[in-house]
Motif scaffolding. Structure first.
Motif, mmCIF file in Angstrom:
data_model
loop_
_atom_site.group_PDB
_atom_site.id
_atom_site.type_symbol
_atom_site.label_atom_id
_atom_site.label_comp_id
_atom_site.label_asym_id
_atom_site.label_seq_id
_atom_site.Cartn_x
_atom_site.Cartn_y
_atom_site.Cartn_z
ATOM 1 N N GLU A 195 8.857 31.133 -37.484
ATOM 2 C CA GLU A 195 6.893 30.722 -38.346
ATOM 3 C C GLU A 195 6.459 31.646 -37.604
ATOM 4 N N MET A 196 5.645 32.427 -37.204
ATOM 5 C CA MET A 196 5.678 33.605 -36.182
ATOM 6 C C MET A 196 5.445 34.778 -37.274
ATOM 7 N N GLY A 239 4.354 31.125 -29.206
ATOM 8 C CA GLY A 239 4.157 30.584 -30.503
ATOM 9 C C GLY A 239 5.366 28.611 -30.672
ATOM 10 N N TRP A 252 -2.749 33.970 -27.242
ATOM 11 C CA TRP A 252 -2.928 34.954 -27.309
ATOM 12 C C TRP A 252 -3.521 35.695 -26.516
ATOM 13 N N ALA A 281 1.877 37.312 -28.483
ATOM 14 C CA ALA A 281 2.071 35.598 -28.763
ATOM 15 C C ALA A 281 2.817 34.404 -28.404
ATOM 16 N N ALA A 301 8.899 38.211 -33.254
ATOM 17 C CA ALA A 301 9.415 37.526 -32.753
ATOM 18 C C ALA A 301 10.589 37.261 -31.597
ATOM 19 N N PHE A 333 1.884 40.833 -38.493
ATOM 20 C CA PHE A 333 3.200 40.167 -37.534
ATOM 21 C C PHE A 333 4.546 41.737 -37.051
ATOM 22 N N ILE A 364 0.959 29.866 -33.945
ATOM 23 C CA ILE A 364 0.337 30.789 -32.498
ATOM 24 C C ILE A 364 -0.662 30.028 -31.563
ATOM 25 N N GLY A 366 2.819 34.732 -39.108
ATOM 26 C CA GLY A 366 0.933 34.284 -38.660
ATOM 27 C C GLY A 366 0.998 32.460 -37.781
ATOM 28 N N GLY A 425 5.844 36.817 -29.815
ATOM 29 C CA GLY A 425 6.098 37.270 -30.635
ATOM 30 C C GLY A 425 5.367 38.839 -30.120
#
Length: 125
Positions: A105-106, A100, A115, A98, A50, A47, A112, A109, A35
């Motif tokens: 879910e991303m 995850g 990063w 990112a 993603a 966000f 994760i 946020g 993402g």
């Protein structure tokens, strides 16, 4: 060692385009959702987009960027991209890559695992 290295940021005028890239190493890229998030000066990180690790390539984009930004990935190259067009001054931010558990879910946020350090995008009027 896990690394997510963003590139492609810079200065662009309103209405212009940029393509961000994120090169990944140190984990099984194809098993992770990927993402992009961004943080504007004085604001919380938010966000942006993603993409699922699943073969169907499910993507999610924040309402603020829908129709202007597009996330994609290349599992063979272990890279994720963010194509940005029709840029606005309010898109100015540091953009973070990112990895995850799930693209779903991303969006909130969460989940994760890793990063990147970010790349600055500045949109001038």
């Amino acid at each position: 060692q896990v690394q997510l290295v963003e590139s492609g940021g810079g200065l662009v005028q309103t209405g212009g385009s940029l393509r961000l890239s994120c090169a990944v190493s140190g984990f099984t890229f194809s098993s992770y959702a990927m993402g992009w998030f961004r943080q504007a000066p004085g604001k919380e990180r938010e966000f942006v987009a993603a993409i699922s690790w699943l073969g169907d390539g499910t993507t999610y984009h924040a309402d603020s960027v829908k129709g202007r930004f597009a996330i994609s990935r290349d599992n063979a190259k272990k890279m994720v991209f963010l194509q940005m067009s029709s840029l606005k001054v309010e898109d100015t931010a540091v953009y973070y890559c990112a990895a995850g558990r799930s693209a779903f879910e991303m969006r909130r946020g969460s989940g994760i695992a890793y990063w990147g350090k970010g790349t600055l995008v500045t949109v001038s009027s």
